[in-house]
Design an enzyme around this catalytic site. Structure first.
Site, PDB file in Angstrom:
ATOM      1  N   HIS A 124       0.850  -1.190   0.000  1.00  0.00           N
ATOM      2  CA  HIS A 124       0.000   0.000   0.000  1.00  0.00           C
ATOM      3  C   HIS A 124       0.884   1.238   0.000  1.00  0.00           C
ATOM      4  O   HIS A 124       1.818   1.341   0.791  1.00  0.00           O
ATOM      5  CB  HIS A 124      -0.903   0.021   1.233  1.00  0.00           C
ATOM      6  CG  HIS A 124      -1.591   1.343   1.457  1.00  0.00           C
ATOM      7  ND1 HIS A 124      -1.333   2.146   2.552  1.00  0.00           N
ATOM      8  CD2 HIS A 124      -2.506   2.009   0.706  1.00  0.00           C
ATOM      9  CE1 HIS A 124      -2.068   3.246   2.471  1.00  0.00           C
ATOM     10  NE2 HIS A 124      -2.785   3.188   1.369  1.00  0.00           N
ATOM     11  N   SER A 125       0.613   2.183  -0.896  1.00  0.00           N
ATOM     12  CA  SER A 125       1.308   3.473  -0.913  1.00  0.00           C
ATOM     13  C   SER A 125       2.821   3.266  -0.996  1.00  0.00           C
ATOM     14  O   SER A 125       3.319   2.705  -1.974  1.00  0.00           O
ATOM     15  CB  SER A 125       0.895   4.275   0.316  1.00  0.00           C
ATOM     16  OG  SER A 125       1.225   5.629   0.181  1.00  0.00           O
ATOM     17  N   LEU A 126       3.603   3.702   0.024  1.00  0.00           N
ATOM     18  CA  LEU A 126       5.046   3.482   0.011  1.00  0.00           C
ATOM     19  C   LEU A 126       5.372   2.003  -0.155  1.00  0.00           C
ATOM     20  O   LEU A 126       6.323   1.641  -0.855  1.00  0.00           O
ATOM     21  CB  LEU A 126       5.662   4.017   1.310  1.00  0.00           C
ATOM     22  CG  LEU A 126       7.135   3.682   1.554  1.00  0.00           C
ATOM     23  CD1 LEU A 126       8.026   4.262   0.475  1.00  0.00           C
ATOM     24  CD2 LEU A 126       7.573   4.161   2.938  1.00  0.00           C
ATOM     25  N   GLY A 128       3.750  -0.178  -1.837  1.00  0.00           N
ATOM     26  CA  GLY A 128       3.602  -0.517  -3.242  1.00  0.00           C
ATOM     27  C   GLY A 128       4.797  -0.059  -4.060  1.00  0.00           C
ATOM     28  O   GLY A 128       5.236  -0.745  -4.996  1.00  0.00           O
ATOM     29  N   SER A 150      -1.178   2.996  -5.316  1.00  0.00           N
ATOM     30  CA  SER A 150       0.257   3.207  -5.500  1.00  0.00           C
ATOM     31  C   SER A 150       0.622   2.832  -6.925  1.00  0.00           C
ATOM     32  O   SER A 150       0.167   1.795  -7.427  1.00  0.00           O
ATOM     33  CB  SER A 150       1.039   2.343  -4.504  1.00  0.00           C
ATOM     34  OG  SER A 150       2.427   2.461  -4.686  1.00  0.00           O
TER      35      SER A 150
END
Length: 308
Positions: A124-126, A128, A150
């Site tokens: 998730h996010s970072l 990803g 992401s």
């Protein structure tokens, strides 16, 4: 796997999860595991789950128990987050160091025994971003890649290289401010509700317990304050595109309709760069896998991992 499983009763754990500790050469990472609900599924490639910036492994506490019907899940607290170790004094949190941590974790604790040759990565996010860079650098180790809200690293034009470096060094010299102490967990949760990626009170309360520690009669952040320091060097868009082109694994992009990427321009070229990309839109904000109705995320990820 050469790891240490502790009781799920440890503070900050999710129901059905076990505390994990993974020693690496220069740091010890911690996290949570959800064993496969079916013993036969334990032979499937393990799923490595990576959280976003300033979050921790509890970000997957709502979707992991259901995904464990497919395979064993291992959610990692990245360095400086949750219960994992902090970088030594004089070091900072470079994006590529997260990728190196992940590579050592997978080689040492998942593939060295020969039980598994590949893993699935869900970030998730970072997380990803880190997962995509790892999949690009080590395509032989990643069977499938999932990126939740992401799609590649943050980038800066080359003209900003020196100003970014200056800003980073000045912050490193200045150091972090006095750490905040909150009277109770609820107060700390209210602080986390705001910010770049807002959370509901329930989601914030579920997430932050793993990022807190008792301090001065209240609670302070366990998270390393240096995580907020600017990076000295960021990738250019050309470098991001090159890294995405190198991802060989089938990849799922879970795009939140009210997420951070919902209205960001220039993402089409990134999506086109990934050779085997599947995109699914789901309701919710940046934390669509934790906050609110998470069933669409569970269904999308499980369908993608289960089907060839």
């Amino acid at each position: 796997m050469n790891d240490l499983a502790l009781s799920a009763a440890d503070a900050g754990s999710s129901a059905g999860a076990y505390e994990m500790v993974w020693p690496l050469r220069h740091i010890t990472l911690a996290g949570l595991s959800w064993p496969a609900s079916d013993a036969q599924k334990s032979a499937e490639p393990p799923v490595i789950m990576l959280h976003g910036w300033l979050d921790n492994s509890l970000t997957f506490s709502k979707i992991a128990p259901e995904l464990a019907q497919w395979s064993s899940l291992y959610a990692v607290d990245m360095a400086g987050h949750g219960h994992s170790g902090h970088r030594p004094a004089g070091q900072s949190y470079q994006l590529m160091d997260y990728v190196a941590d992940l590579a050592e974790l997978i080689e040492t604790h998942f593939c060295e025994s020969g039980q598994f040759e590949q893993v699935d990565v869900v970030g998730h996010s970072l997380g990803g971003i880190v997962g995509a860079l790892y999949a690009a650098a080590f395509p032989e180790r990643v069977r499938k890649l999932v990126m939740i809200d992401s799609l590649g690293a943050l980038s800066r034009p080359v003209s900003e290289t020196v100003p970014q470096l200056r800003k980073s060094i000045k912050k490193r010299i200045a150091g972090s401010g006095r750490p905040a102490v909150y009277p109770d967990v609820v107060t700390a949760a209210k602080v986390r509700e705001g910010g770049l990626s807002p959370l509901s009170h329930e989601a914030a309360l579920a997430l932050i317990r793993r990022n807190l520690k008792p301090e001065d009669g209240g609670y302070g952040w366990r998270t390393d304050a240096r995580l907020r320091h600017p990076s000295p060097l960021m990738m250019t868009e050309e470098q991001v595109l090159a890294s995405l082109k190198a991802v060989k694994a089938p990849t799922l992009f879970v795009r939140a309709r009210e997420g951070l990427l919902a209205n960001r321009k220039g993402l089409d070229s990134r999506a086109d760069a990934i050779p085997d990309l599947h995109t699914v839109d789901v309701p919710g904000g940046h934390h669509c896998h934790l906050d609110g109705h998470t069933r669409p995320v569970v269904d999308a990820v499980r369908h993608f991992l289960e089907n060839e």
